[in-house]
Design a protein around this motif. Structure first.
Motif, PDB file in Angstrom:
ATOM      1  N   VAL A   1      43.545  11.002  50.529  1.00  0.00           N
ATOM      2  CA  VAL A   1      43.474  10.738  49.006  1.00  0.00           C
ATOM      3  C   VAL A   1      41.591  10.441  48.597  1.00  0.00           C
ATOM      4  CG1 VAL A   1      43.778   9.254  47.061  1.00  0.00           C
ATOM      5  CG2 VAL A   1      45.458   9.765  48.650  1.00  0.00           C
ATOM      6  N   PRO A   2      41.034  11.361  48.160  1.00  0.00           N
ATOM      7  CA  PRO A   2      39.431  11.018  48.058  1.00  0.00           C
ATOM      8  C   PRO A   2      39.208  10.073  47.311  1.00  0.00           C
ATOM      9  CG  PRO A   2      40.075  13.070  46.548  1.00  0.00           C
ATOM     10  CD  PRO A   2      41.657  12.480  47.582  1.00  0.00           C
ATOM     11  N   SER A   3      38.139   9.151  47.403  1.00  0.00           N
ATOM     12  CA  SER A   3      37.645   8.080  46.768  1.00  0.00           C
ATOM     13  C   SER A   3      37.016   8.585  45.640  1.00  0.00           C
ATOM     14  CB  SER A   3      37.026   6.813  47.502  1.00  0.00           C
ATOM     15  OG  SER A   3      35.856   7.614  48.027  1.00  0.00           O
ATOM     16  N   GLU A   4      36.562   7.828  44.706  1.00  0.00           N
ATOM     17  CA  GLU A   4      35.847   8.260  43.515  1.00  0.00           C
ATOM     18  C   GLU A   4      34.296   8.599  44.072  1.00  0.00           C
ATOM     19  OE1 GLU A   4      35.242   7.151  39.071  1.00  0.00           O
ATOM     20  OE2 GLU A   4      35.201   5.567  40.435  1.00  0.00           O
ATOM     21  N   SER A   5      33.735   7.829  44.948  1.00  0.00           N
ATOM     22  CA  SER A   5      32.586   7.770  45.562  1.00  0.00           C
ATOM     23  C   SER A   5      32.420   9.019  46.577  1.00  0.00           C
ATOM     24  CB  SER A   5      32.105   6.635  46.533  1.00  0.00           C
ATOM     25  OG  SER A   5      33.075   6.539  47.505  1.00  0.00           O
ATOM     26  N   GLU A   6      33.520   9.600  47.138  1.00  0.00           N
ATOM     27  CA  GLU A   6      33.718  10.897  47.967  1.00  0.00           C
ATOM     28  C   GLU A   6      33.597  12.024  46.965  1.00  0.00           C
ATOM     29  OE1 GLU A   6      36.356  11.286  51.289  1.00  0.00           O
ATOM     30  OE2 GLU A   6      37.493   9.460  50.357  1.00  0.00           O
TER      31      GLU A   6
ATOM     32  N   CYS B   1      27.968   7.935  41.903  1.00  0.00           N
ATOM     33  CA  CYS B   1      29.210   7.417  41.522  1.00  0.00           C
ATOM     34  C   CYS B   1      29.205   6.964  40.112  1.00  0.00           C
ATOM     35  CB  CYS B   1      29.935   6.416  42.456  1.00  0.00           C
ATOM     36  SG  CYS B   1      31.719   5.943  42.060  1.00  0.00           S
ATOM     37  N   ARG B   2      28.028   6.360  39.740  1.00  0.00           N
ATOM     38  CA  ARG B   2      27.875   6.003  38.309  1.00  0.00           C
ATOM     39  C   ARG B   2      27.890   6.976  37.265  1.00  0.00           C
ATOM     40  NH1 ARG B   2      26.794   0.780  37.124  1.00  0.00           N
ATOM     41  NH2 ARG B   2      25.887   0.116  35.335  1.00  0.00           N
TER      42      ARG B   2
END
Length: 308
Positions: free
Chosen positions: A207-212, A221-222
């Protein structure tokens, strides 16, 4: 379940078939073969609606979830209802348009279990095949060089009941579409499409993170959060949309266990997947598959009625 073909690829295949086979009626023949054996998410959601009016409502509401080729709109006059179809961007070849409207006619007749008395079908282009080809495929009055590509039926037909009404299944798919339609409507944003594609590609493995996702797209990310917010979305919402669509597609296929589906969309435990599915669809996965069994799989094995 048959594999899905991307919209542009489908258009290219139909157009090349017309050229290679020298048969301008390919689209008509293809659309006339629509039946339960090719039903996907939109087909099942529509087929399990109660009346033809509900079928049309479902089609116009959920089409954006399964097709990027065009859009249907409904125009009601005093005695007739027009289902109009308009392409997104450059119109496809006449054979593609003919296949879409022939498919509508075939689908309606299939669901009602009879030769539905279609009033007329109109095309924006001129006649490309023989009159007999249109008569065999459409079994109704056909008009060319019209202002709209449209199928027209009498308003009285809207109350006709479908053969496959299943309220649990229909309501579950309708509820799931509530969250997903917002995502689909924002998919005109190239960023949203890219995020969805990255999530879908990574889910089988993690499950990819938002930062990934942000790193994959070459931004902070921002910045990703800000741009998604401008579309009224969040990364979490996109992740849930992709998970739900993959899960429902896998359950319709019927070849995977809940444990395997949970793993496929990034849940460590089946129980966590079941809780999420109930949040998406309003019913448990087991209830969903029980509703599918006597209806969807029955649809796939029945033969559509002949026309004429």
């Amino acid at each position: 379940m048959l594999g899905r073909v991307a919209s542009q690829r489908f258009c290219d295949l139909v157009s090349s078939s017309v050229q290679q086979l020298g048969d301008p009626a390919i689209g008509l023949k293809f659309g006339g073969m629509v039946g339960g054996n090719a039903f996907g998410l939109l087909g099942v959601a529509s087929a399990t609606a109660e009346t033809l009016a509900d079928v049309i409502r479902t089609l116009s509401r959920m089409e954006s979830l399964t097709s990027t080729l065009g859009q249907v709109s409904v125009v009601r006059d005093a005695k007739v209802v027009h289902l109009r179809w308009k392409a997104h961007g450059q119109p496809p070849s006449p054979a593609v348009v003919e296949g879409i409207l022939a498919g509508w006619a075939s689908f309606g007749r299939y669901l009602l279990g009879a030769n539905v008395p279609v009033r007329s079908i109109s095309f924006c282009h001129d006649r490309r095949a023989s009159s007999a080809a249109y008569e065999d495929a459409l079994a109704c009055d056909v008009r060319f060089n019209a202002r709209w590509n449209a199928l027209t039926v009498a308003t009285d037909l809207l109350d006709a009941r479908t053969r496959f009404f299943e309220p649990r299944l229909h309501n579950a798919l309708w509820r799931w579409s509530d969250a997903s339609i917002i995502v689909a409507s924002a998919a005109s944003s190239s960023l949203v499409r890219r995020v969805v594609d990255v999530i879908d590609g990574k889910l089988p493995w993690s499950v990819p993170s938002e930062s990934e996702i942000a790193r994959e797209l070459g931004m902070s990310c921002r910045n990703l959060q800000r741009r998604l917010h401008c579309s009224g979305l969040t990364y979490r919402r996109l992740l849930e949309c992709v998970r739900g669509k993959v899960a429902i597609g896998a359950m319709m296929n019927g070849s995977q266990s809940f444990v395997r589906i949970a793993e496929r969309i990034g849940y460590a435990e089946q129980a966590s997947f079941c809780r999420s599915f109930r949040r998406w669809a309003g019913i448990a996965p087991s209830e969903f598959t029980r509703a599918l069994a006597p209806h969807f799989f029955a649809l796939r094995t029945q033969t559509p009625p002949t026309m004429g």
